[in-house]
Scaffold this motif. Structure first.
Motif, PDB file in Angstrom:
ATOM      1  N   VAL A 314       0.914  -1.377   0.128  1.00  0.00           N
ATOM      2  CA  VAL A 314       0.039  -0.057  -0.074  1.00  0.00           C
ATOM      3  C   VAL A 314       0.881   1.172  -0.027  1.00  0.00           C
ATOM      4  N   TRP A 315       0.631   2.406  -0.815  1.00  0.00           N
ATOM      5  CA  TRP A 315       1.027   3.566  -0.660  1.00  0.00           C
ATOM      6  C   TRP A 315       0.016   4.737  -0.281  1.00  0.00           C
ATOM      7  N   ALA A 316      -0.235   5.429   0.826  1.00  0.00           N
ATOM      8  CA  ALA A 316      -1.178   6.285   1.049  1.00  0.00           C
ATOM      9  C   ALA A 316      -0.679   7.686   1.046  1.00  0.00           C
ATOM     10  N   SER A 317      -1.235   8.581   0.788  1.00  0.00           N
ATOM     11  CA  SER A 317      -0.681  10.108   0.735  1.00  0.00           C
ATOM     12  C   SER A 317      -2.118  10.892   1.286  1.00  0.00           C
ATOM     13  N   MET A 318      -1.816  11.717   2.137  1.00  0.00           N
ATOM     14  CA  MET A 318      -2.675  12.663   2.765  1.00  0.00           C
ATOM     15  C   MET A 318      -2.313  14.085   2.817  1.00  0.00           C
ATOM     16  N   ARG A 319      -3.221  15.170   2.358  1.00  0.00           N
ATOM     17  CA  ARG A 319      -2.997  16.333   2.428  1.00  0.00           C
ATOM     18  C   ARG A 319      -2.785  16.856   3.765  1.00  0.00           C
ATOM     19  N   GLN A 320      -2.156  18.023   4.181  1.00  0.00           N
ATOM     20  CA  GLN A 320      -2.256  18.584   5.430  1.00  0.00           C
ATOM     21  C   GLN A 320      -3.548  18.866   5.843  1.00  0.00           C
ATOM     22  N   GLY A 321      -3.884  18.644   7.171  1.00  0.00           N
ATOM     23  CA  GLY A 321      -5.112  18.850   7.630  1.00  0.00           C
ATOM     24  C   GLY A 321      -6.160  18.047   7.384  1.00  0.00           C
ATOM     25  N   SER A 322      -5.885  16.725   6.841  1.00  0.00           N
ATOM     26  CA  SER A 322      -6.724  15.926   6.448  1.00  0.00           C
ATOM     27  C   SER A 322      -7.089  14.531   7.305  1.00  0.00           C
ATOM     28  N   LEU A 323      -8.168  14.102   7.224  1.00  0.00           N
ATOM     29  CA  LEU A 323      -8.601  12.726   7.996  1.00  0.00           C
ATOM     30  C   LEU A 323      -9.058  11.602   7.084  1.00  0.00           C
ATOM     31  N   PHE A 324      -8.144  10.287   7.255  1.00  0.00           N
ATOM     32  CA  PHE A 324      -8.571   9.316   6.594  1.00  0.00           C
ATOM     33  C   PHE A 324      -9.746   8.674   7.666  1.00  0.00           C
ATOM     34  N   LEU A 325     -10.869   8.665   7.205  1.00  0.00           N
ATOM     35  CA  LEU A 325     -11.934   8.394   8.034  1.00  0.00           C
ATOM     36  C   LEU A 325     -11.914   6.931   8.565  1.00  0.00           C
ATOM     37  N   PRO A 326     -12.551   6.964   9.837  1.00  0.00           N
ATOM     38  CA  PRO A 326     -12.302   5.562  10.648  1.00  0.00           C
ATOM     39  C   PRO A 326     -12.929   4.348   9.849  1.00  0.00           C
ATOM     40  N   HIS A 327     -12.151   3.210   9.989  1.00  0.00           N
ATOM     41  CA  HIS A 327     -12.691   2.040   9.419  1.00  0.00           C
ATOM     42  C   HIS A 327     -11.833   0.904  10.026  1.00  0.00           C
ATOM     43  N   PHE A 328     -12.132  -0.242   9.728  1.00  0.00           N
ATOM     44  CA  PHE A 328     -11.149  -1.550   9.967  1.00  0.00           C
ATOM     45  C   PHE A 328     -10.944  -2.504   9.162  1.00  0.00           C
ATOM     46  N   ASN A 329     -10.156  -3.354   9.130  1.00  0.00           N
ATOM     47  CA  ASN A 329      -9.919  -4.568   8.433  1.00  0.00           C
ATOM     48  C   ASN A 329     -10.365  -5.853   8.967  1.00  0.00           C
ATOM     49  N   SER A 330     -11.039  -6.712   8.127  1.00  0.00           N
ATOM     50  CA  SER A 330     -11.705  -7.982   8.928  1.00  0.00           C
ATOM     51  C   SER A 330     -10.734  -8.766   9.002  1.00  0.00           C
ATOM     52  N   LYS A 331      -9.486  -9.037   8.163  1.00  0.00           N
ATOM     53  CA  LYS A 331      -8.553 -10.038   8.468  1.00  0.00           C
ATOM     54  C   LYS A 331      -7.056  -9.502   8.491  1.00  0.00           C
ATOM     55  N   THR A 332      -6.741  -8.456   7.875  1.00  0.00           N
ATOM     56  CA  THR A 332      -5.431  -7.959   7.476  1.00  0.00           C
ATOM     57  C   THR A 332      -4.996  -6.938   8.604  1.00  0.00           C
ATOM     58  N   THR A 333      -3.795  -7.523   9.223  1.00  0.00           N
ATOM     59  CA  THR A 333      -2.723  -6.528  10.008  1.00  0.00           C
ATOM     60  C   THR A 333      -2.049  -5.679   9.274  1.00  0.00           C
ATOM     61  N   PHE A 334      -2.054  -4.474   9.462  1.00  0.00           N
ATOM     62  CA  PHE A 334      -1.235  -3.854   8.547  1.00  0.00           C
ATOM     63  C   PHE A 334       0.066  -3.121   9.366  1.00  0.00           C
ATOM     64  N   VAL A 335       1.282  -3.399   8.573  1.00  0.00           N
ATOM     65  CA  VAL A 335       2.386  -2.914   9.461  1.00  0.00           C
ATOM     66  C   VAL A 335       2.712  -1.506   8.640  1.00  0.00           C
ATOM     67  N   THR A 336       2.855  -0.426   8.807  1.00  0.00           N
ATOM     68  CA  THR A 336       2.852   0.695   8.150  1.00  0.00           C
ATOM     69  C   THR A 336       3.951   1.540   8.694  1.00  0.00           C
ATOM     70  N   PHE A 337       4.753   2.061   7.523  1.00  0.00           N
ATOM     71  CA  PHE A 337       5.883   2.904   7.737  1.00  0.00           C
ATOM     72  C   PHE A 337       5.692   4.202   7.250  1.00  0.00           C
ATOM     73  N   VAL A 338       6.054   5.300   7.924  1.00  0.00           N
ATOM     74  CA  VAL A 338       5.891   6.765   7.720  1.00  0.00           C
ATOM     75  C   VAL A 338       7.055   7.179   6.889  1.00  0.00           C
ATOM     76  N   GLU A 339       6.722   7.655   5.392  1.00  0.00           N
ATOM     77  CA  GLU A 339       8.062   7.925   4.662  1.00  0.00           C
ATOM     78  C   GLU A 339       7.875   9.558   4.661  1.00  0.00           C
ATOM     79  N   ASN A 340       6.774  10.172   4.997  1.00  0.00           N
ATOM     80  CA  ASN A 340       6.997  11.664   5.034  1.00  0.00           C
ATOM     81  C   ASN A 340       5.984  12.159   5.908  1.00  0.00           C
ATOM     82  N   GLY A 341       6.101  13.409   6.814  1.00  0.00           N
ATOM     83  CA  GLY A 341       5.226  14.005   7.655  1.00  0.00           C
ATOM     84  C   GLY A 341       5.100  13.362   8.830  1.00  0.00           C
ATOM     85  N   CYS A 342       4.030  14.072   9.577  1.00  0.00           N
ATOM     86  CA  CYS A 342       3.588  13.463  10.814  1.00  0.00           C
ATOM     87  C   CYS A 342       2.136  13.557  10.879  1.00  0.00           C
TER      88      CYS A 342
END
Length: 486
Positions: A314-342
């Motif tokens: 997966v590659w995800a990008s978000m604009r400053q001041g944005s919200l990735f709306l709440p959700h959940f995954n049924s089976k998948t555990t995600f290990v996520t690495f931050v490449e830019n920003g906070c």
């Protein structure tokens, strides 16, 4: 007095309705600052050394899902580049991460015009190119193939296949996020190098001189020079090379999109050739996209390279001041690495935090936790850090003071279902039967109708009024009155 009370009740009702409407369009971000701790890299098992990096002390943290920079340990480091490795996830929380015990995360960086010498692992891996460009070449006893790689490329490196890397860029480091699946021992893997280096032995050192001399049909003296020369010269596994050497290494490399004729070969070599061909995440249409964010996902059902591992990239990008709306995954555990920003990472979990119990589940006597309490996990995650989202856990991400970019590896992704809890489209709660909403949440008919349908954005949404909302999406005072029944 009765009229005054009626007016007061009406006014309070109007204010409460207005608040409900505003919440659909504005989310206040609380200022969150983690406890200040000095960001220092701990020493590896040995300077520039190899191995799977076991045996280090774990960092102190409020919850096990967030790995800061100091969690990484140096598997190899020199002025030409580094390889950093996270500890086994079960070292942090044995019970919580038992399902992902056999997975490891690594970060690789090569300085401009450098060469990572040929090697193989007793592990499969999936690599995402974070930055730069280069060439990766695969070699077996029957075939060899080199590919140009660029930012956003995903590369499958099969277990036991010798490969090497070249950073062909003269100014920009080549950065790679690597997800590793060991094939021998759960969560443990080893490296195998044909040539020695300053801190690595050649695997040929495991054979007698007689065997090597006979195998290669050369004098023992020549073999001795080949097996020990690099070690004596103090060279590491990442080495500086000349422009002419770069040109030679890249000469026969192909782009992943280029079709090329394959010579007649064995069936297993065809399978390998298909497996290690890179593809680019940005060439895939984002599955979620609007003005506030984009989410590209390579699913194992769509890519042969990922199919047998059941891993999504997966590659995800978000604009400053944005919200990735709440959700959940049924089976998948995600290990996520931050490449830019906070960003601010929030997650709901039924598991107790370390502050609320002396031991993590699985350490010492394990007991089933029957508590009904939901715990709020909150962390400010920044560039170079990792956070984990277990299956079934509702979570959200709020980008804050700058644009946010992250890559992720989804475990057990083949039959996963992602369920959003808010948003204009595909919102599970808005899909509830209205009667079920009224009974479940104890609200009236009109409030039940509006409660989960007031959001005008899907997947990504603005978190501040400073981000202009189109006029047609803004609630009017008259709509509030209509909502109230006046």
């Amino acid at each position: 007095m009765a009229i005054t009370n009626k007016l007061l009740v009406t006014l309070l009702l109007l204010i409460s309705i207005a608040v409900v409407h505003c919440l659909a369009f504005h989310v206040e971000i609380e200022k969150f600052e983690p406890p200040h701790q000095e960001e220092q890299e701990g020493p590896g098992r040995r300077p520039g050394g190899g191995g799977s990096g076991e045996g280090w002390e774990e960092e102190s943290t409020n919850h096990p899902y967030h790995f800061r920079k100091r969690s990484f340990k140096n598997w190899f480091q020199s002025k030409e580049g580094f390889v950093k490795l996270l500890p086994k996830f079960t070292k942090r929380a044995p019970a919580l991460f038992r399902g992902i015990e056999n997975y490891r995360f690594s970060l690789v960086e090569m300085e401009p015009t450098t060469f990572f010498v040929p090697h193989h692992w007793d592990a499969d891996s999936v690599v995402i190119v974070l930055q730069g460009k280069g060439v990766i070449e695969f070699v077996t006893d029957n075939t060899k193939e080199a590919f140009h790689i660029n930012k956003g490329d995903v590369v499958r490196v099969p277990s036991g296949v010798t490969h090497f890397l070249t950073n062909t860029n003269q100014t920009v480091p080549l950065r790679l996020a690597k997800f590793i699946v060991p094939v021998n021992n759960p969560g443990q893997f080893k490296d195998y190098f044909p040539s020695p280096s300053q801190f690595q032995q050649s695997y040929f050192s495991g054979f007698s001189k007689e065997v090597l001399s006979t195998s290669f049909n050369v004098p023992e003296e020549l073999l001795e020079r080949l097996v020990t020369r690099s070690k004596e010269r103090g060279q590491g596994i990442i080495r500086r090379i000349s422009p002419d050497q770069i040109k030679e290494l890249a000469e026969h490399a192909t782009s992943p999109s280029n079709k090329h004729k394959a010579k007649k070969e064995k069936e297993e070599d065809k399978d390998l050739r298909t497996m290690w061909t890179p593809f680019n995440l940005f060439a895939i249409d984002p599955i979620y996209s609007n003005d506030f964010g984009h989410f590209h996902e390579a699913h194992p059902k769509s890519f042969d390279q990922l199919q047998d591992l059941h891993i999504a990239a997966v590659w995800a990008s978000m604009r400053q001041g944005s919200l990735f709306l709440p959700h959940f995954n049924s089976k998948t555990t995600f290990v996520t690495f931050v490449e830019n920003g906070c960003a601010r990472f929030e997650m709901a979990t039924p598991y107790k935090s370390q502050e609320e119990q002396q031991q993590w589940p699985g350490q010492g006597q394990e007991e089933e936790d029957l508590s009904e309490e939901v715990h709020k996990v909150v962390s400010r995650v920044c560039k170079g850090e990792v956070f984990i989202v277990p299956a079934g856990h509702p979570f959200t991400i709020l980008s804050q003071d700058q644009d946010f970019v992250a890559v992720g590896f989804g475990i057990y992704a083949t039959n996963n279902k992602r369920t959003f809890l808010a948003g204009e489209e595909k919102n599970m709660l808005s899909n509830l039967n209205p009667a079920a909403t009224r009974v479940t949440f104890g609200v009236g008919s009109k409030l039940a109708e509006k409660l989960f349908t007031s959001q005008n954005y899907s997947y990504f949404a603005p978190t501040s009024r400073s981000q202009q909302i189109p006029e047609k999406h803004k609630p009017s005072f008259q709509s509030i009155l209509d909502f109230a029944g006046f």
